[in-house]
Write a protein that holds these residues in place. Structure first.
Motif, PDB file in Angstrom:
ATOM      1  N   ASP A 417      32.492  37.768 -21.548  1.00 44.57           N
ATOM      2  CA  ASP A 417      31.117  38.248 -21.643  1.00 44.57           C
ATOM      3  C   ASP A 417      30.653  38.911 -20.340  1.00 44.57           C
ATOM      4  OD1 ASP A 417      28.825  38.719 -23.166  1.00 44.57           O
ATOM      5  OD2 ASP A 417      27.776  37.024 -22.270  1.00 44.57           O
ATOM      6  N   GLY A 418      31.589  39.473 -19.606  1.00 44.63           N
ATOM      7  CA  GLY A 418      31.246  40.176 -18.379  1.00 44.63           C
ATOM      8  C   GLY A 418      31.018  41.649 -18.628  1.00 44.63           C
ATOM      9  N   LEU A 419      31.179  42.440 -17.576  1.00 49.80           N
ATOM     10  CA  LEU A 419      30.918  43.874 -17.624  1.00 49.80           C
ATOM     11  C   LEU A 419      31.690  44.572 -18.737  1.00 49.80           C
ATOM     12  CD1 LEU A 419      29.929  46.591 -16.392  1.00 49.80           C
ATOM     13  CD2 LEU A 419      31.901  46.474 -14.864  1.00 49.80           C
ATOM     14  N   ALA A 420      33.002  44.332 -18.815  1.00 53.24           N
ATOM     15  CA  ALA A 420      33.842  45.021 -19.795  1.00 53.24           C
ATOM     16  C   ALA A 420      33.420  44.687 -21.219  1.00 53.24           C
ATOM     17  CB  ALA A 420      35.308  44.656 -19.577  1.00 53.24           C
ATOM     18  N   ASP A 421      33.166  43.417 -21.491  1.00 52.46           N
ATOM     19  CA  ASP A 421      32.758  43.014 -22.835  1.00 52.46           C
ATOM     20  C   ASP A 421      31.392  43.593 -23.193  1.00 52.46           C
ATOM     21  OD1 ASP A 421      35.080  41.631 -23.154  1.00 52.46           O
ATOM     22  OD2 ASP A 421      34.191  39.638 -22.933  1.00 52.46           O
ATOM     23  N   GLN A 422      30.473  43.554 -22.251  1.00 57.36           N
ATOM     24  CA  GLN A 422      29.116  44.029 -22.539  1.00 57.36           C
ATOM     25  C   GLN A 422      29.068  45.532 -22.764  1.00 57.36           C
ATOM     26  OE1 GLN A 422      26.136  42.576 -19.796  1.00 57.36           O
ATOM     27  NE2 GLN A 422      27.055  40.531 -19.728  1.00 57.36           N
ATOM     28  N   LEU A 423      29.942  46.262 -22.056  1.00 59.64           N
ATOM     29  CA  LEU A 423      29.990  47.709 -22.245  1.00 59.64           C
ATOM     30  C   LEU A 423      30.922  48.114 -23.383  1.00 59.64           C
ATOM     31  CD1 LEU A 423      30.046  49.146 -18.593  1.00 59.64           C
ATOM     32  CD2 LEU A 423      28.194  49.310 -20.272  1.00 59.64           C
ATOM     33  N   LEU A 425      34.364  48.098 -23.189  1.00 63.61           N
ATOM     34  CA  LEU A 425      35.446  48.899 -22.605  1.00 63.61           C
ATOM     35  C   LEU A 425      36.797  48.391 -23.083  1.00 63.61           C
ATOM     36  CD1 LEU A 425      34.170  49.218 -18.918  1.00 63.61           C
ATOM     37  CD2 LEU A 425      33.801  50.787 -20.836  1.00 63.61           C
ATOM     38  N   GLY A 426      37.641  49.299 -23.570  1.00 61.65           N
ATOM     39  CA  GLY A 426      38.983  48.939 -24.002  1.00 61.65           C
ATOM     40  C   GLY A 426      39.961  48.993 -22.851  1.00 61.65           C
ATOM     41  N   THR A 427      41.221  48.691 -23.136  1.00 61.42           N
ATOM     42  CA  THR A 427      42.268  48.696 -22.125  1.00 61.42           C
ATOM     43  C   THR A 427      43.117  49.956 -22.272  1.00 61.42           C
ATOM     44  OG1 THR A 427      42.359  46.283 -22.109  1.00 61.42           O
ATOM     45  CG2 THR A 427      44.246  47.454 -21.184  1.00 61.42           C
ATOM     46  N   GLY A 428      43.330  50.635 -21.161  1.00 62.21           N
ATOM     47  CA  GLY A 428      44.124  51.850 -21.156  1.00 62.21           C
ATOM     48  C   GLY A 428      45.425  51.658 -20.416  1.00 62.21           C
ATOM     49  N   GLU A 429      45.934  52.744 -19.821  1.00 57.87           N
ATOM     50  CA  GLU A 429      47.217  52.706 -19.132  1.00 57.87           C
ATOM     51  C   GLU A 429      47.137  51.841 -17.879  1.00 57.87           C
ATOM     52  OE1 GLU A 429      48.241  56.670 -17.960  1.00 57.87           O
ATOM     53  OE2 GLU A 429      46.176  57.179 -17.498  1.00 57.87           O
ATOM     54  N   ARG A 430      48.265  51.195 -17.572  1.00 58.69           N
ATOM     55  CA  ARG A 430      48.415  50.370 -16.370  1.00 58.69           C
ATOM     56  C   ARG A 430      47.342  49.292 -16.258  1.00 58.69           C
ATOM     57  NH1 ARG A 430      49.134  53.963 -11.179  1.00 58.69           N
ATOM     58  NH2 ARG A 430      49.817  51.957 -10.344  1.00 58.69           N
ATOM     59  N   GLY A 431      46.809  48.855 -17.398  1.00 57.45           N
ATOM     60  CA  GLY A 431      45.857  47.760 -17.399  1.00 57.45           C
ATOM     61  C   GLY A 431      44.438  48.142 -17.067  1.00 57.45           C
ATOM     62  N   ALA A 449      36.080  55.483 -12.991  1.00 52.78           N
ATOM     63  CA  ALA A 449      36.703  56.184 -11.869  1.00 52.78           C
ATOM     64  C   ALA A 449      37.460  55.207 -10.984  1.00 52.78           C
ATOM     65  CB  ALA A 449      35.643  56.911 -11.034  1.00 52.78           C
ATOM     66  N   GLY A 450      38.501  55.701 -10.338  1.00 52.81           N
ATOM     67  CA  GLY A 450      39.237  54.915  -9.353  1.00 52.81           C
ATOM     68  C   GLY A 450      40.219  53.955  -9.980  1.00 52.81           C
ATOM     69  N   ASP A 451      40.553  52.911  -9.244  1.00 48.74           N
ATOM     70  CA  ASP A 451      41.553  51.944  -9.691  1.00 48.74           C
ATOM     71  C   ASP A 451      41.148  51.226 -10.974  1.00 48.74           C
ATOM     72  OD1 ASP A 451      42.827  52.700  -7.416  1.00 48.74           O
ATOM     73  OD2 ASP A 451      42.910  50.723  -6.485  1.00 48.74           O
ATOM     74  N   ALA A 452      39.858  51.191 -11.284  1.00 51.45           N
ATOM     75  CA  ALA A 452      39.410  50.558 -12.524  1.00 51.45           C
ATOM     76  C   ALA A 452      39.998  51.246 -13.741  1.00 51.45           C
ATOM     77  CB  ALA A 452      37.883  50.563 -12.613  1.00 51.45           C
ATOM     78  N   GLY A 453      40.314  52.548 -13.619  1.00 51.02           N
ATOM     79  CA  GLY A 453      40.936  53.269 -14.706  1.00 51.02           C
ATOM     80  C   GLY A 453      42.401  53.561 -14.460  1.00 51.02           C
ATOM     81  N   ARG A 454      42.732  53.878 -13.219  1.00 51.88           N
ATOM     82  CA  ARG A 454      44.092  54.289 -12.859  1.00 51.88           C
ATOM     83  C   ARG A 454      45.023  53.114 -12.658  1.00 51.88           C
ATOM     84  NH1 ARG A 454      46.563  58.700 -11.008  1.00 51.88           N
ATOM     85  NH2 ARG A 454      44.627  59.812 -11.432  1.00 51.88           N
TER      86      ARG A 454
END
Length: 496
Positions: A417-423, A425-431, A449-454
């Motif tokens: 129930d943190g940021l990812a769940d509330q928004l 957000l799914g899981t992409g490449e490299r986690g 942007a940044g390491d959160a996606g990359r």
């Protein structure tokens, strides 16, 4: 090119470091202050101004390296600062922390030592600040659009600065008590003093960026409320979910993650603590992991006066020269490199049993054992081959009162129930969080942007991501953009 024969007549010369015995007594940067100025002009003259400068391609920011090399060689520091900042918001960060893939791509590096691009870069940045060439650039008018940036690491700061200069009103939310992310609490001061960060933050504030520290989105402020308050949101929380050491004895007292250990040492330097609760003073320290984070732990433990420090690297010792068959130019080669921390450990002989400096190569951890009180006392390891298979008869133990796990990170944190769940957000490449080629998620107006996606990456890629994501957000808000986008969300370094 200022000197057509510079690359033939001038040898490569690195930035001089302070003597080991002097620098391990403090937390100041390891290099001699001002030591580059007498040599950097001649080093810039080694640049060949190639017809096809592969250093451009090796750098995700697309830094105009031959241009500012020539300007430095001609002693035109103002113009050099302008060309450097045209592609890089924070060259003093990259000039200190980036492993310089641009130098691996230097055409001169085909058969000679590369141009000292990183040293020239940091010298331009420092000269720019000293001469007053670096100033706040607030926008001439406001767009009336608002953007929230979650995370104040290099990606978040770069995105915030670009969008603010485009006229949008930007607020940066940071869960820690100070701005900077890993630049603040992950990078030791002997690699980058925090004054470098503070003056950039002051520049961003003067340009109009608003910082909200001590606010964790999803906990202190709900994601729905944030989305309702702003026209767009950029998630730049980094990849801070650390990899674990799943072995017998992990539960013993005295076994900690590197990112539990390093922030406390940084807080001592900030004046928040007199002594770190995890100080290595008088302890036998074993660092599990051979990367940069492990080296940061090494330099920190040396300064805390550890009784001994050893670093375990599961890979074999790299070679001293590029393997052209496996890692041809202009890719970034895996070489034996001697960081400042490894130089210190080698000279001070912190690990007498090590293969080189403080490192034991081709070493795999088997288990940890402790005493009757449940405290770690020994790390058991074994030598492995190239396939990571144990070599018979090579098991041994190292004394250990403090074990630091520095195995890297596998993506952004995902709390229930943190940021990812509330928004959503799914899981992409490299986690990382899922996003498309334009840094946009499936949630309208939310970008990553940044390491959160990359996934775990370099500071230079983080800044490039922040710049590119800012361009994507500006286009989404206004229909077009003049902001540069140096990379796409799925671009990767040059590889074989």
């Amino acid at each position: 090119m200022a000197d057509p024969k510079g690359f033939l007549t001038t040898p490569r010369q690195e930035a001089p470091r302070r003597p080991v015995e002097e620098r391990v007594r403090d937390w100041a940067e390891v290099h001699v202050p001002g030591g580059l100025l007498p040599i950097v002009g001649a080093q810039a003259d080694r640049c060949m101004d190639c017809g096809i400068p592969f250093c451009h391609e090796a750098c995700p920011l697309g830094n105009l390296i031959p241009e500012w090399n020539e300007l430095v060689a001609r002693d035109d520091w103002r113009a050099a600062s302008e060309r450097l900042h045209a592609t890089n918001n924070f060259p003093e960060f990259t000039g200190r922390l980036c492993p310089a893939p641009c130098e691996a791509g230097c055409v001169l590096a085909i058969n000679q030592p590369a141009v000292t691009i990183k040293n020239v870069e940091v010298t331009i940045a420092e000269r720019g600040w000293a001469e007053g060439f670096v100033a706040a650039r607030p926008p001439g008018r406001l767009s009336g659009r608002t953007v929230a940036v979650i995370g104040s690491g290099p990606a978040g700061l770069a995105a915030a600065q670009q969008l603010t200069r485009a006229g949008h009103t930007v607020a940066v939310y940071e869960r820690d008590d100070r701005v900077g992310g890993l630049l603040r609490y992950g990078i030791p001061s002997f690699k980058m003093e925090k004054s470098q960060l503070e003056r950039r933050v002051a520049q961003l504030v003067a340009e109009g960026v608003r910082f909200r520290t001590g606010v964790e989105i999803g906990k202190h402020l709900g994601a729905d409320r944030l989305r309702a308050r702003y026209d767009a949101v950029i998630v730049a929380t980094g990849a801070t979910a650390w990899r674990e050491l799943d072995l017998p004895g992990r539960e013993l007292a005295g076994v900690h993650q590197a990112m539990e250990y390093l922030p406390l040492a940084n807080r001592v330097c900030e004046g928040d603590l007199e002594v770190s609760p995890l100080s290595a003073e008088g302890k036998h320290v074993v660092i599990v992991g051979g990367g940069d984070t492990g080296a940061d732990c090494l330099g920190t433990a040396v300064r805390e006066r550890a009784a001994s420090v050893s670093q375990l690297d599961i890979y074999a010792r790299p070679g001293d020269v590029r393997d052209e068959a496996a890692e041809p130019w202009p890719t970034y080669p895996k070489l034996y490199r001697l960081s400042a921390a490894h130089e210190e450990a080698g000279e001070l002989r912190t690990a007498p049993a090590a293969d080189a400096d403080a490192r034991l190569f081709a070493a795999s951890t088997l288990r940890l054992t402790g005493d009757a009180d449940g405290r770690v006392r020994e790390v058991h390891l074994v030598e492995v081959d190239a396939e990571r298979r144990p070599r018979a008869g090579t098991e041994r133990g190292l004394p250990a009162d403090l074990v630091l796990i520095a195995l890297g990170f596998h993506g952004p944190e995902r709390r229930a129930d943190g940021l990812a769940d509330q928004l959503g957000l799914g899981t992409g490449e490299r986690g990382g969080f899922a996003r498309d080629a334009t840094f946009a998620t499936e949630v309208p107006g939310v970008f990553v942007a940044g390491d959160a996606g990359r996934g775990q990456s370099l500071v230079v890629w983080a800044i490039a991501e922040g710049r590119a994501a800012a361009a994507a957000v500006d286009r989404w808000l206004t229909g077009s953009t003049r902001l540069p986008a140096p990379i796409g969300a799925h671009d990767r370094p040059m590889e074989v």
